[in-house]
Motif scaffolding. Sequence first.
Motif, PDB file in Angstrom:
ATOM      1  N   VAL A  66       0.803  -1.430  -0.121  1.00 40.28           N
ATOM      2  CA  VAL A  66       0.050  -0.015  -0.063  1.00 40.28           C
ATOM      3  C   VAL A  66       0.896   1.284  -0.198  1.00 40.28           C
ATOM      4  N   GLU A  67       2.112   1.265   0.851  1.00 42.18           N
ATOM      5  CA  GLU A  67       2.754   2.428   0.873  1.00 42.18           C
ATOM      6  C   GLU A  67       3.647   2.795  -0.203  1.00 42.18           C
ATOM      7  N   HIS A  68       4.090   1.593  -0.877  1.00 41.65           N
ATOM      8  CA  HIS A  68       5.020   1.892  -1.926  1.00 41.65           C
ATOM      9  C   HIS A  68       4.313   1.833  -3.400  1.00 41.65           C
ATOM     10  N   VAL A  69       3.241   1.098  -3.630  1.00 37.10           N
ATOM     11  CA  VAL A  69       2.452   0.892  -5.051  1.00 37.10           C
ATOM     12  C   VAL A  69       1.160   1.775  -4.958  1.00 37.10           C
ATOM     13  N   ILE A  70       0.337   1.499  -4.065  1.00 36.39           N
ATOM     14  CA  ILE A  70      -1.162   1.920  -4.167  1.00 36.39           C
ATOM     15  C   ILE A  70      -1.360   3.158  -3.674  1.00 36.39           C
ATOM     16  N   ARG A  71      -0.638   3.536  -2.614  1.00 39.71           N
ATOM     17  CA  ARG A  71      -0.894   4.995  -2.222  1.00 39.71           C
ATOM     18  C   ARG A  71      -0.331   6.142  -3.337  1.00 39.71           C
ATOM     19  N   PRO A  72       0.794   5.808  -3.924  1.00 44.64           N
ATOM     20  CA  PRO A  72       1.182   6.772  -4.938  1.00 44.64           C
ATOM     21  C   PRO A  72       0.259   6.925  -6.259  1.00 44.64           C
ATOM     22  N   ASN A  73      -0.363   5.892  -6.496  1.00 40.99           N
ATOM     23  CA  ASN A  73      -1.622   5.815  -7.518  1.00 40.99           C
ATOM     24  C   ASN A  73      -2.711   6.548  -6.822  1.00 40.99           C
ATOM     25  N   SER A  74      -2.934   6.154  -5.519  1.00 45.22           N
ATOM     26  CA  SER A  74      -4.529   6.960  -5.101  1.00 45.22           C
ATOM     27  C   SER A  74      -4.008   8.440  -4.890  1.00 45.22           C
ATOM     28  N   ARG A  75      -2.859   8.671  -4.583  1.00 48.75           N
ATOM     29  CA  ARG A  75      -2.558  10.274  -4.660  1.00 48.75           C
ATOM     30  C   ARG A  75      -2.836  11.079  -5.759  1.00 48.75           C
ATOM     31  N   VAL A  76      -2.294  10.327  -6.836  1.00 52.19           N
ATOM     32  CA  VAL A  76      -2.455  10.938  -8.193  1.00 52.19           C
ATOM     33  C   VAL A  76      -3.903  11.050  -8.481  1.00 52.19           C
ATOM     34  N   LEU A  77      -4.601   9.881  -8.378  1.00 51.79           N
ATOM     35  CA  LEU A  77      -6.313  10.002  -8.395  1.00 51.79           C
ATOM     36  C   LEU A  77      -6.924  11.146  -7.812  1.00 51.79           C
TER      37      LEU A  77
END
Length: 224
Positions: free
Chosen positions: A127-138
């Motif tokens: 979540v911290e290294h892969v999902i959160r960056p995607n989520s932040r952009v969205l």
Amino acid sequence: MPSPVSDRHDETRLKLIDAAGEVFAEGGYQAATVRDICARAGANVAAINYHFGDKLGLYTEALKRAVVKAERPAFEALSASNDPEQDLRRFLLLMFRQLHRDDRPAWCTKVMAHELAQPTAALAVVVEHVIRPNSRVLRGIVGRILGLPEDHCQTRLCVHSVIGQVVHYAHAGPVIALLWPDWKMTPEAVDEIASHVAEFSLAAMHSIKRKAQLTTPKPTRRSK
């Protein structure tokens, strides 16, 4: 120029991740054994400790691969654009195309399904290294569409609704195949789904924005 030793190191590492993905997909993290993974990869049992530290380290790397990772330059361009609606369309197209790439291992979806059913310590890392960056952009894109901060509750709810549609097509493939047997997940169909999800989501967000504007009290004039 990469050395032969480096090439062999990377090759062994990738073989272990692929073999582990297949084993983890069959029974989840707890049921998988290091011996089974190494036998399938054609590697020595000590290779897992050497390359990943332990079984959990290997599982974490497999789980990272199972999650759609942001294409960093493309996603950064979305963050800096002045057209958030077009950015949403491009974001979804990138996500759907990555999820349904022909070279994406079949085990990816199964491993993620096991992880969501029985979370491990690896989930927080992914979540911290892969999902959160995607989520932040969205969240940035959706916030600009709604005219709200990216951390606003309404922004976050809309982000989860958008991603929920993406995840549906990733994990409900067998159900969709039974409900709609004529539908085939061709590259053209993937693009069509991405476009539909974008338009569907934009319509909902425009409605939410209009409703908020109608219910927001207008400032009253002060008498002189």
